[in-house]
Every structure is written in structure tokens, then in C-alpha cells.
Write an enzyme that holds these catalytic residues in place. Sequence first.
Site, PDB file in Angstrom:
ATOM      1  N   GLY A  67       0.786  -1.227   0.000  1.00  0.00           N
ATOM      2  CA  GLY A  67       0.000   0.000   0.000  1.00  0.00           C
ATOM      3  C   GLY A  67       0.816   1.274   0.000  1.00  0.00           C
ATOM      4  N   ARG A  68       2.107   1.178   0.363  1.00  0.00           N
ATOM      5  CA  ARG A  68       2.982   2.363   0.306  1.00  0.00           C
ATOM      6  C   ARG A  68       4.397   1.976  -0.095  1.00  0.00           C
ATOM      7  NH1 ARG A  68       4.485   4.340   6.436  1.00  0.00           N
ATOM      8  NH2 ARG A  68       4.565   2.301   7.440  1.00  0.00           N
ATOM      9  N   LYS A 126       9.517   1.874   0.887  1.00  0.00           N
ATOM     10  CA  LYS A 126       8.530   2.211   1.910  1.00  0.00           C
ATOM     11  C   LYS A 126       8.321   3.715   1.819  1.00  0.00           C
ATOM     12  CE  LYS A 126       7.672   0.992   6.760  1.00  0.00           C
ATOM     13  NZ  LYS A 126       8.304   0.370   7.956  1.00  0.00           N
ATOM     14  N   GLY A 174       0.172   6.525   1.354  1.00  0.00           N
ATOM     15  CA  GLY A 174       1.310   5.921   0.689  1.00  0.00           C
ATOM     16  C   GLY A 174       2.652   6.509   1.076  1.00  0.00           C
ATOM     17  N   ARG A 182      14.865  -0.579   0.849  1.00  0.00           N
ATOM     18  CA  ARG A 182      15.464  -1.696   1.571  1.00  0.00           C
ATOM     19  C   ARG A 182      16.028  -2.719   0.585  1.00  0.00           C
ATOM     20  NH1 ARG A 182       9.836  -3.474   2.763  1.00  0.00           N
ATOM     21  NH2 ARG A 182       9.959  -2.404   4.758  1.00  0.00           N
ATOM     22  N   ASP A 211       1.442 -11.477   6.803  1.00  0.00           N
ATOM     23  CA  ASP A 211       1.918 -10.687   5.668  1.00  0.00           C
ATOM     24  C   ASP A 211       3.256 -10.025   5.961  1.00  0.00           C
ATOM     25  OD1 ASP A 211      -0.065  -9.207   7.387  1.00  0.00           O
ATOM     26  OD2 ASP A 211       0.801  -7.502   6.338  1.00  0.00           O
ATOM     27  N   ASN A 212       3.755 -10.163   7.188  1.00  0.00           N
ATOM     28  CA  ASN A 212       5.063  -9.611   7.545  1.00  0.00           C
ATOM     29  C   ASN A 212       6.121 -10.688   7.724  1.00  0.00           C
ATOM     30  OD1 ASN A 212       4.231  -6.958   7.509  1.00  0.00           O
ATOM     31  ND2 ASN A 212       3.746  -6.880   9.677  1.00  0.00           N
ATOM     32  N   ASP A 260      10.332  -5.041   7.485  1.00  0.00           N
ATOM     33  CA  ASP A 260       9.160  -4.200   7.724  1.00  0.00           C
ATOM     34  C   ASP A 260       9.012  -3.821   9.197  1.00  0.00           C
ATOM     35  OD1 ASP A 260       7.112  -2.643   6.891  1.00  0.00           O
ATOM     36  OD2 ASP A 260       5.657  -4.255   6.676  1.00  0.00           O
TER      37      ASP A 260
END
Length: 452
Positions: free
Chosen positions: A93-94, A114, A127, A180, A253-254, A263
Site C-alpha cells: 500500500g505504500r 517504503k 502511501g 530496503r 503478511d510480515n 518491515d
Amino acid sequence: MPPSPQAYRPATALLDLGPTLADPVAAADFPETRLRFRNDRAAGEIGLDTLGDDEWTEAFGRFVPLPGTLPQPLALRYHGHQFRQYNPEIGDGRGFTFAQLRDADGRLMDLGTKGSGTTPYSRFGDGRLTLKGGVREILATEMLEALNVPTSRTLSLIETGEELVRGDEPSPTRSAVLVRLSHGHIRIGSFQRLAYHRDEAGMRALVRYVLANLYGEESDDPLRLLDLVVGRTATLAASYMAAGFVHGVLNSDNINVTGESFDYGPWRFAPTWDPAFTAAYFDHAGLYAFGRQPEAIHWDVMQLAASLRLIAESDPLIATLETFGPRYQPEIAAALLWRLGVLRRGDEADRALVQTMERALRSAAVPLDRFFFDVFGGTLPDGYGDDWQPFRDALAAYAPRKDRSHAYWQGDPCSMLIDEVEAIWAPIAEADDWSALNAKVAAIRQMGEAMA
């Protein structure tokens, strides 16, 4: 200068998956791009340390495509359990993945972002990333790398000249875009999405992609994939514990299927060996507390196993999943003995030493970083008193892994508790003074050299 021709190895493996995993997107057009941090140590691994600052800013602030790699950024699609609640409405999303490169060992590395702008998965978000959030991620990744945790690295932080409104810090606040360097961005949630849509072809393709590109195995066996992920995530969970680190948001999701931590949001380092210590203010039930992280990661891997049932039988998946605990135990012993600076002696002896140490740490509540600093190399100072005698006796049988000749051992332990994070951020916020951050990164890297 362009990327180093000797070390620069572009790749486009992600394109082999076609349109099933990601959507092409564009980066935000930021009002300004001010380079604040560049990690030349990490960039050198992929041939990008030769970029001048202007070229660096074009690549990592304006996202001019790097030669030979992905032609445009891709926002990855995934689902996930967030605090054990399934959410089918998430994705990048961002952020996005905008390049793939191979390091000197041939590993496929992703460059992901990010704060690079909105995507189809932004929902109600803007975002963007706060500059403070970017600084915090630098500190987290540098500290974890030094403490032998498999982690993404913060490659770049560029301030972007927008004022952001956030409910959890003074607003308006400054904005940034972070890049990253990671060994893949495929998450457990990527598999969950395919299972949700009953996409067998997509699931088989993703299994092949991960095994070939992230594990170096030409196979499409979902059981083999699960076996590898169980092993890597058991190592990750153990490394968190040995580092005294609390990720804060161990949603499915992480969790990267390579077992690489990434993250960083509401992370913390625990001041003492307190299993109930939490990082996220909204984790009211302590689901992701320090001592519950192995359980949380195992639960997430269960969701991978459940997703793979789309293309595999349940019983062998369950049998593989049940090896997490037996694999975690030697990993936590290895991780803690590494931090103690001693060589392993064998599973039974190592397990006894770790249990004795944990009992002493819980009862004495000594600062973790002080303890590991004092004991490194296998000798506990006399000042720890009689209550530590069982641990001292057990430790006496262990040979040192490394001596204490490095200059780091002549000073004080390098820590990263929340008060220091705030103290590093304060001069940036008040006077645009980055000296404390730069000094801390140097100190962390010195610690890493002393322990490596």
C-alpha cells in the site's frame, strides 16, 4: 558514475510470474529529494556503491529504472492474518519492488520501498512514510544485522519535502522514502492470497519461483518449500530472542518465506529478559510479546501450510509443520551461545546452559545488553554474585568463540532502547542535526565487528 560493471548483476526473475503476483505502479512525484542516508556497505554487495549522490537520488528518490532490471515498479499482491484476523484487502500500500540484482554469491536480492506513494492497495492511506519512521528503520536494521539476525538492510533514506499528518506523533511531520535491500519480498500472505482465490496454477508457479530463485533448488515440491521455510523461520525466531528484539507486528503478511526479518514498525529491544514485554501500544493482549514470538511465527507458518493444501496432501504438510519446535530448540541454543561468545558443546549441554541462563536473567532482571557485554567470551564477572553461580559453573566448560581484544570491549555496551531512539531523533527534528544518528550507526557497526 554508473553501477560497478564488475559487481552489478541485474535480474528480472519476478517477471517470470507474469501478472499473478503484482501490479505495475508509478512512484510519487515528490516536491524534493534530499539524501539523508546511504548504505554503501550494503550497496557494494550489488554493485551500486559507485553511484554518485545525484545518481543515487535519481535511482532511489525518483526511481529512474536501473539498467537491465525491472522496467517499472511492481506493487505486490498478498493477503494476511493481522492479529489473527484474516484480511483479504491488503497488499503493497505504500511500497513496491523496483529492481532485482544478484549479489556476489548469486543470491537474488530485491530493492523494495517504503513511502513511495499510493498503489491499488493503499485503501485510505497516503502511501507515505514519516522521516522518523525511516530513521527508526535504519536503527533497527543496523542493530539487528550486528546482532546476527537475518534481516533486510536499509539501503537509502531520502527526505521528500511533504508534511504528513499522523495520529501517533506530533504533526505535521516530515516525509521520506526508504529503500530496503532484501532477499526476496515474497510473504506467507502471498501464498494465502492464491489459496483464497483457489489459483492452483498461480500457487505452483509461486512455489517454483521461490524454490528456484530464493533457495536455489529446481523443484516444484510444496513439501520441500514448507520444510525450508520451517527451518528458516525457526532460525529467525531464535535470533529475535537472542537479540532481545520484539518485532511488534508478526502478522502473516510480515513473514518473508526466506526467514528474513523486515518491515519495522513499532519495534523495541527488551530492557530485560521479560517474556511479557511488548513493542506495539495496540497489542493489548500481548499476542506478539517478546516471549511469544516463536509461537507467533510458528502460527504464521501454519497459515503457509494451510495455503499449500491447495496443491498438496494435508498429512505430510502437518508432519513437516510439527518439526518447528524440535528445530527451534537447537537454534535458540546456537543463537544465544553466539551472543555469549562461546563455542557449542552439544545439544544437551547447550540446552542446560541456556535454561540456567534464562532462569538467572528472569530472576535478576539485569539489563540484557549489559549482561551479554560482560559475559562475552565465556567469563561472568564476580560482581554478578552468588545467585549466578549455577550459570557461572555451567559456562566454565565452554571455550571462547572470540576474544575481547577489539576496542569495543574497552567501552560500554551498545544498546538500542526506546529512550535512545527518541534521543537520536530529537536533534533531527529540532535542528536537522544528523550527527547522533551517524555516530550511532558507526557504534553499532563497531559492535558487529567485535562480535562477528
